[in-house]
Each structure stands twice: as C-alpha cells, then as structure tokens.
Design a protein around this motif. Structure first.
Motif, PDB file in Angstrom:
ATOM      1  N   UNK A   1       1.680  -0.010  11.674  1.00 27.25           N
ATOM      2  CA  UNK A   1       1.758  -0.937  10.536  1.00 27.25           C
ATOM      3  C   UNK A   1       1.347  -0.237   9.249  1.00 27.25           C
ATOM      4  N   UNK A   2       0.231   0.492   9.300  1.00 28.69           N
ATOM      5  CA  UNK A   2      -0.244   1.205   8.101  1.00 28.69           C
ATOM      6  C   UNK A   2       0.786   2.224   7.632  1.00 28.69           C
TER       7      UNK A   2
ATOM      8  N   UNK B   1      -4.893  -2.119   1.767  1.00 27.35           N
ATOM      9  CA  UNK B   1      -6.344  -1.992   1.552  1.00 27.35           C
ATOM     10  C   UNK B   1      -7.135  -3.210   1.968  1.00 27.35           C
ATOM     11  N   UNK B   2      -6.511  -4.387   1.992  1.00 30.74           N
ATOM     12  CA  UNK B   2      -7.246  -5.621   2.294  1.00 30.74           C
ATOM     13  C   UNK B   2      -7.114  -5.950   3.776  1.00 30.74           C
TER      14      UNK B   2
ATOM     15  N   UNK C   1      -7.853 -13.121  -2.062  1.00 26.03           N
ATOM     16  CA  UNK C   1      -6.389 -13.076  -1.908  1.00 26.03           C
ATOM     17  C   UNK C   1      -5.709 -14.021  -2.897  1.00 26.03           C
ATOM     18  N   UNK C   2      -6.260 -15.234  -2.999  1.00 25.72           N
ATOM     19  CA  UNK C   2      -5.658 -16.205  -3.914  1.00 25.72           C
ATOM     20  C   UNK C   2      -5.765 -15.740  -5.366  1.00 25.72           C
TER      21      UNK C   2
ATOM     22  N   UNK D   1       1.689  -6.115  -3.958  1.00 23.58           N
ATOM     23  CA  UNK D   1       1.637  -6.703  -2.620  1.00 23.58           C
ATOM     24  C   UNK D   1       1.385  -5.633  -1.551  1.00 23.58           C
ATOM     25  N   UNK D   2       2.045  -4.479  -1.689  1.00 25.44           N
ATOM     26  CA  UNK D   2       1.875  -3.407  -0.704  1.00 25.44           C
ATOM     27  C   UNK D   2       0.463  -2.843  -0.729  1.00 25.44           C
ATOM     28  N   UNK D   3      -0.081  -2.618  -1.934  1.00 24.37           N
ATOM     29  CA  UNK D   3      -1.438  -2.089  -2.027  1.00 24.37           C
ATOM     30  C   UNK D   3      -2.441  -3.057  -1.416  1.00 24.37           C
ATOM     31  N   UNK D   4      -2.251  -4.349  -1.661  1.00 22.04           N
ATOM     32  CA  UNK D   4      -3.151  -5.344  -1.078  1.00 22.04           C
ATOM     33  C   UNK D   4      -3.039  -5.352   0.443  1.00 22.04           C
TER      34      UNK D   4
END
Length: 311
Positions: free
Chosen positions: A216-217, A301-302, A135-136, A295-298
């Motif tokens: 949420x998804x 998917x994360x 993430x960082x 940010x949205x893709x992370x």
C-alpha cells in the motif's frame, strides 16, 4: 522394621489431660520410648512442625494398665504444654493475618490494573478523536485551498485576456452577479466532489490491501511521484504519459483496486487503440493536481487516514 512396644495407656491419658490431641500424644509416646511423659513432651516440642504429627502411628496399640515407674506431672511439664498451645495459637493467628494481607494486596493490585486499563482506553479514545478532527480539518483546508486557487485562476485569466476588473453595469448587475456566484458555487462543489472521490480511491487501496502495508505504501508513493512530476513539469509530455502494460506499473498501481481510477480523476485518459494513460496539456487542472498531492501525502503520513470509511 521391628514392631514398637504398645503405647502406655496412663501416659497417653496424662498427655490428653494436658491438652494434647490423642494422635499427637500417641505418636510422641511411640517415638520417645513409650515410658516417659517428659520425653514425649520434648519430642512434641521438637517435631511440632512435622506434617504428620497429628496422624496416629501405624502400629498395633495395646494399652497396658501397668506403668514401669510412678507418674509425676511437674510444673515444668505443664509450662511446656502451655507454651506449645500458645505457640500453636500464635502460628494459626499469624497465618490468618498473612492470608488477610495477601488478599488485601491482591484486591489492591486488581484495582490498579483496572484503573490502568481504563486510563489506556480513555487515552486511545482521545487519540482517535484527535486524529478524526485532524482529518476533517485537513479536508476543510484542502477545500479552502482549492476554492482560493480557482479564484486566483479566474483573476489570472481576466488579466491575461485584458478584461481587468471592469465596473459592474447597474442595469445588468442584478442578473449577472447571482449568475457569477452560482457558477462559482458549482465549480467549487465540483472540485470538492472530485477531491472526495480521490479520497475514496485512496481509502479503498488502504482498506482492500491492509494485509500488505508495504505494498500500500509503495502504491501511494508511486502515485505521488506521478502527480508530482506532472505538476512540476506540465510541458514535459513523458510525465503525462503512462504505459499501463508496464509490469512495474501493474504491480505497484494497476493491480490495486482504486489506483487507475485515482489517476483518471486527476485528468489522465485512456487513449483509444493504445495501452497508455495520457493527460492532455490543455486539460491539466493544477488545482486538481494540488488536491491529489495533498490527499496522497495525508494517506502516506497519517496512520488514521480512511479509518472511518465504510466497507
């Protein structure tokens, strides 16, 4: 049930002399006819595993001093008695060894289970740290991309207006260069701060509504569609206008804490007197939209996205 005859006192004493417990000897005589010591020993051999063999028979015992026949203790009787004692000792020893082995096996299984638990906890900790580092690293790369995009936009603007790469005036360079660096630093800090606010909005959505993961998804994917449409079609006005009273929009994004704020950070504005969110063409910032998409893709998917956020 008929009451059995009284147990012979002499026979029971002889059985006791051979090493048999009183209760076992009494039960053997009672069950074998009470008149033959060899028959009593044979009965013990065949019933040594009975659970009640060492219980006194429930009869009135009247010991008779008389014996119906002379008593003779043969070598065979002594041998059988010794065999019975040896068998009893062997059975007791085997039972002790069996209990000891079972205890060893239980301890070994307990150690294996504890070690497996420790290994699982260590692996989970490593996965958590790796996810945190990822993430960082992703945030760092996003900042670097934003800074690079800002530099590219500056160069493009200078080229578009024919400014080119003019030489630096030695008389003014001492003052203008630090000012340019300061402006660059301020713009980068502003972009990074906005990206962090976007991330907080997405974390809020995931945290406040973590009980409904499907919702949420769906919200994150809807926001990604809005931002993607605008970035790919900046001149198409319909993609830059969102009617907030639309039930679908309210159910997917508007009703979730952080959804409207995220769109406003992307440049959308509330138009006065209407119920629309509108992104003016001249206020579009592709770097901001690009950062929002990352940010949205992370977040989609994360699975560890926002795990470290505070309540």
């Amino acid at each position: 049930m008929a009451i059995p005859e009284a147990i012979n006192q002499k026979l029971i004493k002889e059985l006791e002399a051979m090493g048999f417990p009183l209760a076992r000897a009494a039960r053997a005589l009672h069950s074998s006819g009470n008149n033959n010591i060899e028959a009593a020993i044979d009965w013990i051999i065949h019933h040594e595993k009975d659970p009640d063999i060492d219980e006194m028979p429930r009869v009135s015992i009247e010991l008779d001093v008389r014996s119906p026949e002379p008593l003779f203790i043969t070598e065979e009787m002594i041998t059988k008695a010794q065999q019975l004692r040896d068998c009893a000792r062997k059975s007791t020893l085997e039972e002790k060894n069996s209990r000891r082995e079972r205890e060893k096996e239980r301890i070994r299984e307990g150690k294996e289970l504890l070690e497996a638990k420790r290994t699982a906890e260590e692996n989970e900790r490593k996965r958590f740290l790796a996810s945190r580092k990822a993430d960082k690293d992703e945030e760092k790369r996003a900042r670097e991309r934003i800074l690079q995009k800002l530099e590219n936009d500056k160069l493009e603007m200078r080229h578009r207006f024919g400014l080119g790469m003019s030489p630096i005036n030695p008389k003014t360079s001492r003052h203008t260069l630090p000012l340019a660096e300061e402006n660059k630093s301020n713009m980068a800090a502003y972009s990074v701060a906005k990206a962090e606010k976007m991330q907080e909005c997405l974390r809020s959505i995931k945290h406040k509504h973590k009980a409904d993961q499907a919702r949420v998804t769906r919200a994150l994917e809807t926001l990604l569609i809005y931002i993607g449409n605008v970035a790919r079609n900046p001149d198409v006005e319909k993609f830059r206008r969102i009617r907030i009273s639309n039930p679908a929009f309210q159910e997917r994004v508007g009703a979730l804490e952080g959804g409207m704020e995220f769109l406003q950070l992307c440049g959308f504005e509330m138009t006065e007197g209407t119920d629309f969110l509108y992104l003016p063409r001249d206020k579009m910032d592709m770097a901001v939209l690009h950062s929002a998409g990352i940010q949205l893709k992370s977040a989609v998917t994360n699975p560890y996205f926002g795990l470290l956020s505070h309540e």
